[in-house]
Scaffold this motif. Structure first.
Motif, PDB file in Angstrom:
ATOM      1  N   THR A 173      49.549  43.109  36.664  1.00  0.00           N
ATOM      2  CA  THR A 173      49.094  42.524  35.402  1.00  0.00           C
ATOM      3  C   THR A 173      47.640  42.071  35.499  1.00  0.00           C
ATOM      4  O   THR A 173      46.882  42.143  34.521  1.00  0.00           O
ATOM      5  N   LYS A 174      47.226  41.642  36.677  1.00  0.00           N
ATOM      6  CA  LYS A 174      45.869  41.128  36.856  1.00  0.00           C
ATOM      7  C   LYS A 174      44.881  42.217  37.270  1.00  0.00           C
ATOM      8  O   LYS A 174      43.704  41.923  37.507  1.00  0.00           O
ATOM      9  N   LEU A 175      45.347  43.446  37.334  1.00  0.00           N
ATOM     10  CA  LEU A 175      44.464  44.556  37.680  1.00  0.00           C
ATOM     11  C   LEU A 175      43.449  44.785  36.556  1.00  0.00           C
ATOM     12  O   LEU A 175      43.818  44.988  35.396  1.00  0.00           O
ATOM     13  N   ARG A 176      42.157  44.715  36.900  1.00  0.00           N
ATOM     14  CA  ARG A 176      41.081  44.854  35.918  1.00  0.00           C
ATOM     15  C   ARG A 176      41.319  43.955  34.704  1.00  0.00           C
ATOM     16  O   ARG A 176      41.185  44.363  33.555  1.00  0.00           O
ATOM     17  N   TYR A 177      41.682  42.711  35.003  1.00  0.00           N
ATOM     18  CA  TYR A 177      42.065  41.800  33.926  1.00  0.00           C
ATOM     19  C   TYR A 177      40.899  41.518  32.981  1.00  0.00           C
ATOM     20  O   TYR A 177      41.090  41.412  31.758  1.00  0.00           O
ATOM     21  N   ALA A 178      39.695  41.387  33.523  1.00  0.00           N
ATOM     22  CA  ALA A 178      38.531  41.100  32.672  1.00  0.00           C
ATOM     23  C   ALA A 178      38.304  42.227  31.659  1.00  0.00           C
ATOM     24  O   ALA A 178      37.989  41.988  30.489  1.00  0.00           O
ATOM     25  N   GLN A 179      38.468  43.471  32.119  1.00  0.00           N
ATOM     26  CA  GLN A 179      38.317  44.617  31.220  1.00  0.00           C
ATOM     27  C   GLN A 179      39.383  44.590  30.128  1.00  0.00           C
ATOM     28  O   GLN A 179      39.085  44.796  28.947  1.00  0.00           O
ATOM     29  N   LYS A 180      40.613  44.318  30.508  1.00  0.00           N
ATOM     30  CA  LYS A 180      41.699  44.261  29.523  1.00  0.00           C
ATOM     31  C   LYS A 180      41.479  43.114  28.539  1.00  0.00           C
ATOM     32  O   LYS A 180      41.749  43.250  27.340  1.00  0.00           O
ATOM     33  N   LEU A 181      40.974  41.988  29.045  1.00  0.00           N
ATOM     34  CA  LEU A 181      40.716  40.839  28.185  1.00  0.00           C
ATOM     35  C   LEU A 181      39.637  41.166  27.161  1.00  0.00           C
ATOM     36  O   LEU A 181      39.751  40.813  25.977  1.00  0.00           O
ATOM     37  N   ALA A 182      38.584  41.862  27.601  1.00  0.00           N
ATOM     38  CA  ALA A 182      37.512  42.244  26.681  1.00  0.00           C
ATOM     39  C   ALA A 182      38.006  43.210  25.607  1.00  0.00           C
ATOM     40  O   ALA A 182      37.517  43.191  24.467  1.00  0.00           O
ATOM     41  N   GLU A 183      38.973  44.053  25.950  1.00  0.00           N
ATOM     42  CA  GLU A 183      39.514  45.018  24.990  1.00  0.00           C
ATOM     43  C   GLU A 183      40.646  44.440  24.153  1.00  0.00           C
ATOM     44  O   GLU A 183      41.181  45.112  23.271  1.00  0.00           O
ATOM     45  N   GLY A 184      41.032  43.188  24.459  1.00  0.00           N
ATOM     46  CA  GLY A 184      42.082  42.538  23.688  1.00  0.00           C
ATOM     47  C   GLY A 184      43.484  43.012  24.008  1.00  0.00           C
ATOM     48  O   GLY A 184      44.397  42.874  23.186  1.00  0.00           O
ATOM     49  N   ILE A 185      43.691  43.572  25.208  1.00  0.00           N
ATOM     50  CA  ILE A 185      45.012  44.111  25.569  1.00  0.00           C
ATOM     51  C   ILE A 185      45.565  43.447  26.829  1.00  0.00           C
ATOM     52  O   ILE A 185      46.539  43.931  27.397  1.00  0.00           O
ATOM     53  N   ALA A 186      44.965  42.314  27.233  1.00  0.00           N
ATOM     54  CA  ALA A 186      45.434  41.611  28.428  1.00  0.00           C
ATOM     55  C   ALA A 186      46.597  40.705  28.079  1.00  0.00           C
ATOM     56  O   ALA A 186      46.748  40.245  26.944  1.00  0.00           O
ATOM     57  N   GLN A 187      47.440  40.428  29.077  1.00  0.00           N
ATOM     58  CA  GLN A 187      48.541  39.493  28.877  1.00  0.00           C
ATOM     59  C   GLN A 187      47.994  38.087  28.720  1.00  0.00           C
ATOM     60  O   GLN A 187      46.991  37.720  29.330  1.00  0.00           O
ATOM     61  N   SER A 188      48.656  37.301  27.898  1.00  0.00           N
ATOM     62  CA  SER A 188      48.202  35.941  27.629  1.00  0.00           C
ATOM     63  C   SER A 188      48.366  35.044  28.851  1.00  0.00           C
ATOM     64  O   SER A 188      48.998  35.420  29.843  1.00  0.00           O
ATOM     65  N   ARG A 189      47.800  33.849  28.772  1.00  0.00           N
ATOM     66  CA  ARG A 189      47.880  32.821  29.827  1.00  0.00           C
ATOM     67  C   ARG A 189      47.316  33.292  31.155  1.00  0.00           C
ATOM     68  O   ARG A 189      47.774  32.897  32.223  1.00  0.00           O
ATOM     69  N   GLY A 190      46.368  34.197  31.126  1.00  0.00           N
ATOM     70  CA  GLY A 190      45.772  34.683  32.365  1.00  0.00           C
ATOM     71  C   GLY A 190      46.715  35.500  33.209  1.00  0.00           C
ATOM     72  O   GLY A 190      46.508  35.664  34.409  1.00  0.00           O
ATOM     73  N   LYS A 246      46.500  50.949  30.959  1.00  0.00           N
ATOM     74  CA  LYS A 246      45.473  50.118  30.321  1.00  0.00           C
ATOM     75  C   LYS A 246      44.184  50.092  31.138  1.00  0.00           C
ATOM     76  O   LYS A 246      43.082  50.060  30.588  1.00  0.00           O
ATOM     77  N   ALA A 247      44.328  50.084  32.455  1.00  0.00           N
ATOM     78  CA  ALA A 247      43.160  49.952  33.323  1.00  0.00           C
ATOM     79  C   ALA A 247      42.443  51.275  33.550  1.00  0.00           C
ATOM     80  O   ALA A 247      41.206  51.325  33.591  1.00  0.00           O
ATOM     81  N   TYR A 248      43.204  52.371  33.686  1.00  0.00           N
ATOM     82  CA  TYR A 248      42.590  53.635  34.102  1.00  0.00           C
ATOM     83  C   TYR A 248      42.883  54.819  33.170  1.00  0.00           C
ATOM     84  O   TYR A 248      42.339  55.907  33.391  1.00  0.00           O
ATOM     85  N   GLY A 249      43.741  54.617  32.189  1.00  0.00           N
ATOM     86  CA  GLY A 249      44.085  55.729  31.313  1.00  0.00           C
ATOM     87  C   GLY A 249      42.881  56.254  30.527  1.00  0.00           C
ATOM     88  O   GLY A 249      42.208  55.481  29.842  1.00  0.00           O
ATOM     89  N   ARG A 250      42.637  57.531  30.632  1.00  0.00           N
ATOM     90  CA  ARG A 250      41.507  58.126  29.904  1.00  0.00           C
ATOM     91  C   ARG A 250      41.885  58.488  28.474  1.00  0.00           C
ATOM     92  O   ARG A 250      41.075  58.337  27.550  1.00  0.00           O
TER      93      ARG A 250
END
Length: 330
Positions: free
Chosen positions: A150-167, A223-227
């Motif tokens: 879940t925390k893999l490339r979390y900053a990237q997911k957060l910027a794209e609005g697709i990261a899990q909540s609560r960090g 989410k992290a690597y899918g092209r």
């Protein structure tokens, strides 16, 4: 002449199987059995003996050490280890998980919320009591690996609005969404006289956790690597993180994740190795069903991600039960 073999179970029970009964137990995977034969296995405890033999491979090695003549102190330590490895030790489970939960709450970990720690401990108690240390360890592996992914490339997911909540920290809803079906299998496993058969529930448990880890690998790697991601129902391109979206990278990661966890389950003795391919296949079917539910029903029925996760793992568990009966009890 009919010879018999006596086994001492982890609960202190003594079970004796004659040659004919042993053949019925050991030969089951290689031939078709009738429902009457399956009932025999359940009623006379032969299934329980076979499961404990398979699950306690470590115990067999320890017994060999004892027969070679180790000192009495070592014998006592090894006997204690055998007791801790055995399932159905609720007092041990409560004490261990109470201490573990206290230690985790006192730490600075960010994988679980405070409430999530308590609920994860309850799930751990259920798995340990029913499936022993091996089943508990399998549950821990799938929860820890899922949290890390879940925390893999979390900053990237957060910027794209697709990261899990609560960090990425798991709360009670996440624990039971991921492990609710496994807990249900554990609860049913405590009653060997009731259907489904205990070996079927063990396969169901493995299929459930493999399904969840496969889903987590697929979604987080995707989410992290899918092209390129596509909606599973229409195959039309959609943004990463869309409910029901799949990617080549995520699909491959999901299959590898479920295969790795199924191999660990077989190595620990939770299921025999011959069931490993079925567990991976069941996980693939369950995660595919989850994608379809996400694409077609989740928004319309206002289902939460946790509810969809529970349905997915339940599908995996049901496939495990059905697969066991199809293989061994038809």
């Amino acid at each position: 002449m009919r010879r018999s073999t006596t086994f001492v179970t982890s609960g202190g029970e003594v079970a004796t199987l004659d040659t004919r009964a042993q053949r019925r137990v050991r030969g089951a995977p290689n031939r078709v059995r009738t429902r009457a034969q399956s009932s025999f296995l359940l009623s006379d405890g032969a299934t329980r003996v076979r499961n404990e033999q398979r699950r306690n491979i470590t115990a067999t090695r320890i017994a060999v050490w004892m027969s070679m003549g180790v000192d009495s102190h070592a014998n006592g330590t090894l006997n204690l280890a055998l007791q801790l490895l055995a399932p159905r030790q609720p007092a041990v489970a409560l004490g261990f998980h109470g201490a573990l939960a206290a230690a985790v709450l006192a730490s600075s970990q960010k994988s679980l919320t405070r409430a999530g720690v308590v609920h994860a401990a309850l799930l751990g108690i259920a798995l340990y009591t029913s499936f022993g240390a091996q089943g508990w360890l399998l549950g821990v592996i799938f929860l820890v690996v899922g949290s890390r992914l879940t925390k893999l490339r979390y900053a990237q997911k957060l910027a794209e609005g697709i990261a899990q909540s609560r960090g990425g920290a798991r709360g009670p809803e996440n624990v039971w969404g991921a492990g609710g079906a496994a807990a249900l299998c554990a609860a049913l496993h405590l009653f060997p006289a009731l259907p489904p058969a205990q070996p079927a529930l063990e396969l169901a448990f493995v299929c459930a956790v493999c399904s969840k880890l496969s889903d987590t690998c697929g979604s987080e790697i995707g989410k992290a690597y899918g092209r390129s991601t596509y909606l599973i129902t229409t195959l039309s391109p959609v943004p990463r993180g869309t409910e029901g979206a799949v990617s080549l990278e995520g699909t491959f990661a999901g299959i590898m994740g479920s295969a790795a966890l199924a191999a660990i389950a077989a190595g620990l003795g939770v299921i025999p190795f011959e069931q490993l391919p079925f567990a991976v296949f069941a996980a693939f079917l369950a995660t595919t069903a989850e994608s379809v539910i996400g694409a077609a029903l989740q928004n319309e029925m206002r289902l939460s991600n946790e509810a969809v996760n529970f349905l997915m793992t339940l599908i995996g568990a049901v496939l495990g039960i059905g697969g066991w009966y199809a293989l061994y009890a038809v």
